[in-house]
Scaffold this active site. Structure first.
Site, PDB file in Angstrom:
ATOM      1  N   ASP A 159      -0.871  -9.192  -3.562  1.00 37.98           N
ATOM      2  CA  ASP A 159      -0.342  -8.587  -2.330  1.00 37.98           C
ATOM      3  C   ASP A 159       0.742  -9.471  -1.726  1.00 37.98           C
ATOM      4  O   ASP A 159       0.718 -10.697  -1.887  1.00 37.98           O
ATOM      5  CB  ASP A 159      -1.513  -8.405  -1.343  1.00 37.98           C
ATOM      6  CG  ASP A 159      -1.160  -7.449  -0.224  1.00 37.98           C
ATOM      7  OD1 ASP A 159      -0.110  -6.769  -0.299  1.00 37.98           O
ATOM      8  OD2 ASP A 159      -1.932  -7.383   0.754  1.00 37.98           O
ATOM      9  N   ASN A 192      -0.961   3.867  -3.486  1.00 35.80           N
ATOM     10  CA  ASN A 192       0.441   3.445  -3.582  1.00 35.80           C
ATOM     11  C   ASN A 192       1.416   4.596  -3.802  1.00 35.80           C
ATOM     12  O   ASN A 192       2.611   4.450  -3.588  1.00 35.80           O
ATOM     13  CB  ASN A 192       0.637   2.390  -4.690  1.00 35.80           C
ATOM     14  CG  ASN A 192       0.116   1.024  -4.301  1.00 35.80           C
ATOM     15  OD1 ASN A 192      -0.280   0.233  -5.153  1.00 35.80           O
ATOM     16  ND2 ASN A 192       0.100   0.717  -3.006  1.00 35.80           N
TER      17      ASN A 192
HETATM   18  C1  FPP Z   1       1.640  -5.471  -3.451  1.00 34.61           C
HETATM   19  O1  FPP Z   1       2.623  -5.975  -2.597  1.00 34.61           O
HETATM   20  C2  FPP Z   1       2.082  -5.314  -4.834  1.00 34.61           C
HETATM   21  C3  FPP Z   1       2.107  -4.145  -5.545  1.00 34.61           C
HETATM   22  C4  FPP Z   1       1.677  -2.866  -4.968  1.00 34.61           C
HETATM   23  C5  FPP Z   1       2.599  -4.082  -6.923  1.00 34.61           C
HETATM   24  C6  FPP Z   1       2.290  -5.213  -7.835  1.00 34.61           C
HETATM   25  C7  FPP Z   1       3.199  -5.145  -8.989  1.00 34.61           C
HETATM   26  C8  FPP Z   1       3.790  -6.204  -9.598  1.00 34.61           C
HETATM   27  C9  FPP Z   1       3.535  -7.603  -9.261  1.00 34.61           C
HETATM   28  C10 FPP Z   1       4.822  -5.944 -10.640  1.00 34.61           C
HETATM   29  C11 FPP Z   1       4.455  -5.695 -12.031  1.00 34.61           C
HETATM   30  C12 FPP Z   1       3.068  -5.890 -12.453  1.00 34.61           C
HETATM   31  C13 FPP Z   1       2.676  -6.081 -13.729  1.00 34.61           C
HETATM   32  C14 FPP Z   1       1.234  -6.112 -14.034  1.00 34.61           C
HETATM   33  C15 FPP Z   1       3.618  -6.240 -14.849  1.00 34.61           C
HETATM   34  P1  FPP Z   1       3.082  -5.082  -1.369  1.00 34.61           P
HETATM   35  O2  FPP Z   1       4.265  -4.305  -1.811  1.00 34.61           O
HETATM   36  O3  FPP Z   1       1.917  -4.309  -0.874  1.00 34.61           O
HETATM   37  O4  FPP Z   1       3.498  -6.175  -0.324  1.00 34.61           O
HETATM   38  P2  FPP Z   1       3.439  -6.062   1.279  1.00 34.61           P
HETATM   39  O5  FPP Z   1       1.994  -5.941   1.637  1.00 34.61           O
HETATM   40  O6  FPP Z   1       4.042  -7.356   1.720  1.00 34.61           O
HETATM   41  O7  FPP Z   1       4.249  -4.882   1.674  1.00 34.61           O
END
Ligand code: FPP
Length: 255
Positions: free
Chosen positions: A21, A69
């Site tokens: 996250d 998401n």
């Molecule tokens: C959460 O941060 C992250 C995600 C929903 C996506 C995770 C994906 C990756 C790290 C990229 C690729 C993954 C793999 C396995 C190759 P957020 O967007 O919720 O952050 P925020 O809470 O600060 O808005």
């Protein structure tokens, strides 16, 4: 002594699950669009996978895309899907080189076709690897998984293959998408949020939870070592008393 060598090999968690996250906030801090955070999150995925494999952790599960998401801006969702395809294509070789098996949990059959395909190829290409299992939770939500398991069991009861009294914890766990994978012993969530967010609700029943303020794109091997060391200092009681545990340590036959 450095962090890595302080880790007690005999007390390694056998399964680590991670809620990655903070990508969006990280991007904002850098004055960039959210997708920039996801792109940089891939480096953290590499680091955590490599560190876990080097240590000898047999199972690592990463929450990469939740059912919720889909509610994000369309552009962000499609960029994430493309990033997954790109990363999977790039990393399969490395997974094979390191003897890592790729798995997916969640409703990943309903991901956009190119993502589904890249995932299927990755799973196929790595299925004989034995050193570590890397599971990606994609289009995953624990309530979806539990409802799907209940539905599957209800069907088996309806056909007479299974009797209602036979549905116990063991049978239920076998119907979950994580069947064959031990429950996580350590769950890490980055970015300072203290929630489970519909992740592995059944499997986390006895898991040690570790929360760190580090935003996912900044997560490095050292952060994983810190989490494991913290875990190793905890006493896992599974409902027993400290005295019972001490007794069992002296006399393992008496469990
Ligand atoms: C959460 O941060 C992250 C995600 C929903 C996506 C995770 C994906 C990756 C790290 C990229 C690729 C993954 C793999 C396995 C190759 P957020 O967007 O919720 O952050 P925020 O809470 O600060 O808005």
């Amino acid at each position: 002594m450095d962090l890595k060598s302080s880790i007690i090999k005999e007390k390694l968690p056998q399964h680590i699950a991670v809620i990655m996250d903070g990508n969006g906030r990280w991007a904002k801090q850098h004055g960039k669009p959210r997708v920039f955070g996801h792109r940089n999150g891939v480096q953290a995925v590499r680091e955590v996978t490599e560190a876990a494999a080097e240590l000898g952790v047999p199972y690592l599960t990463l929450y990469a895309f939740s059912t919720e998401n889909w509610n994000r801006p369309k552009m962000e969702v499609s960029a994430l899907m493309r990033l997954l395809v790109e990363t999977l294509h790039k990393e399969v070789k490395t997974l094979n080189k390191n003897n890592i098996r790729l798995l997916a949990i969640g409703d990943w059959a309903h991901l956009p076709e190119p993502t589904f395909h890249a995932l299927l190829q990755g799973i196929e290409a790595t299925r004989h690897n034995t050193h570590m299992t890397l599971t990606l939770a994609l289009n995953y939500s624990a309530r979806w998984e539990i409802a799907a398991a209940a539905r599957a069991l209800a069907n088996r009861v309806a056909t007479g293959e299974l009797l209602p009294y036979q549905v116990d914890e063991h049978v239920f766990a076998q119907a979950l998408s994580t069947h064959g994978i031990p429950d996580p012993e350590l769950m890490i969530r980055t970015s300072g949020e203290h929630r489970i967010s519909n992740f592995l609700l059944w499997q986390l029943a006895y898991t040690e939870l570790y929360f760190t303020p580090v935003l996912w794109p900044d997560f490095r091997k050292e952060h994983l070592y810190e989490a494991i060391l913290d875990y190793q200092q905890r006493e896992r009681r599974f409902g027993k008393t400290s005295e019972q545990l001490a007794h069992e340590m002296q006399d393992p036959e008496n469990r």
